[in-house]
Design an enzyme around this catalytic site. Structure first.
Site, short mmCIF file in Angstrom:
data_model
loop_
_atom_site.label_atom_id
_atom_site.label_comp_id
_atom_site.label_asym_id
_atom_site.label_seq_id
_atom_site.Cartn_x
_atom_site.Cartn_y
_atom_site.Cartn_z
CG LEU A 29 -1.82 -1.26 1.34
CD1 LEU A 29 -2.72 -1.15 2.56
CD2 LEU A 29 -2.65 -1.48 0.09
CB ALA A 31 0.10 8.32 -0.45
CG HIS A 33 -3.28 1.21 -2.12
ND1 HIS A 33 -1.94 1.11 -2.41
CD2 HIS A 33 -3.92 0.42 -3.01
CE1 HIS A 33 -1.77 0.30 -3.43
NE2 HIS A 33 -2.95 -0.13 -3.82
CG LEU A 191 1.56 8.04 -5.38
CD1 LEU A 191 1.16 8.10 -3.90
CD2 LEU A 191 3.06 8.27 -5.51
CB SER A 193 2.09 -1.72 -5.98
OG SER A 193 1.05 -1.36 -5.11
#
Ligand code: PAF
Length: 287
Positions: A29, A31, A33, A191, A193
């Site tokens: 996770l 920011a 998420h 952003l 993963s």
């Protein structure tokens, strides 16, 4: 915050919850998420977050085995964000006919044909895998007597969001879908993963993807109508900078079909590889 691994324990925990907001994730996770969790909290006191790296949505040569799994850190972030329940099922829990090798999920969702374009063109079966696991998760989270059901998805995965909205609409699911705005680094990089796969040098370069999209939006707002030329020009720019472009496409934000000059609600989407890392981004806008 409760951490729950089984469907039966989840059902028990949610039995008396009339209003639930749900955020499905694959963990690792960031920011972006946490922003989705914040949106969920605005809808309901009971916020469920699932963390499950879903094998059904990964192709044979994709990054399923290497996908970052950071459960402990994820749970800390979710606790701080105010989540009520983290649901972290095993593969066997999610896929009851899993035999240790094959999932044996013989019943799956066939998404609309648009799911075979854009990301679906290079990731065959991906959106079927996403829609199938999301429907399973919805059944596990919401089919326990909840009267008001909310599910929050990030706009960064615009095509995924589109498919999920269609799933809810076409299967008459009583679930309100909420879209969370894409969170970005200062450079503009969305952003993700998968940003964790980038080397320091690639990370500096990665915002180029957003830059070409912003340039296209500027030109579209200035009434450029040669969409093919804009897509080709942006592709050439990225390829010259060392990217391998999968697609750059100007679409109707309402139907995801190729945009024409009369469309005013548009989305420009891109997917491209920097080294081995495949990144996606999009900008939705009105003109
Ligand atoms: O966006 C994701 O992280 C995944 O596709 C989802 C929606 C959790 C389904 O596995």
């Amino acid at each position: 915050m409760q951490i729950i691994n089984t469907v039966s324990a989840l059902r028990l925990a949610l039995k008396h919850q009339a209003k639930i907001a749900f955020v499905p994730t694959m963990g690792n996770l960031h920011a972006g998420h946490i922003h989705l969790v914040t949106l969920a909290k605005q809808q309901a006191e009971c916020v469920v977050v699932s963390i499950f790296v879903n094998p059904l949505q990964f192709g044979a040569h994709e990054d399923l085995a290497n996908y970052p799994r950071t459960l402990e850190a994820d749970c800390e972030k979710l606790k701080a964000a105010g989540a009520s329940i983290v649901f972290t099922p095993t593969v066997a829990e999610m896929y009851p006919d899993f035999d240790g090798v094959n999932l044996n999920q013989s019943m799956t969702i066939t998404p609309p044909a648009i799911a075979d374009e854009l990301c679906g063109a290079s990731r065959p079966g991906h959106f079927s895998g996403v829609a199938t696991v999301v429907l399973k998760l919805f059944n596990m989270v919401f089919l326990n007597g909840a009267q008001q059901c909310f599910a929050v998805f990030g706009q960064k995965d615009f095509q995924q969001l589109f498919v999920i909205k269609q799933l809810v609409r076409q299967f008459n699911l009583p679930i309100q879908i909420i879209a969370g705005e894409t969170m970005r680094e200062e450079s503009g990089l969305a952003l993700s993963s998968r940003n964790g796969y980038l080397t320091a040098e690639q990370r500096l370069q990665a915002s180029q993807l957003n830059t070409v999209l912003r340039n296209i939006v500027t030109k579209l707002k200035a009434n450029h109508t040669n969409f093919d030329a804009l897509e080709l020009e942006a592709t050439a720019i990225l390829n010259a900078q060392g990217w391998i472009v999968d697609y750059i496409s100007i679409r109707s934000a309402l139907t995801l079909s190729r945009a024409n000059s009369s469309d005013s609600h548009l989305v420009v989407l891109a997917a491209a590889k920097l080294g081995n890392t495949r990144l996606i981004d999009n900008i939705e806008f009105l003109r």
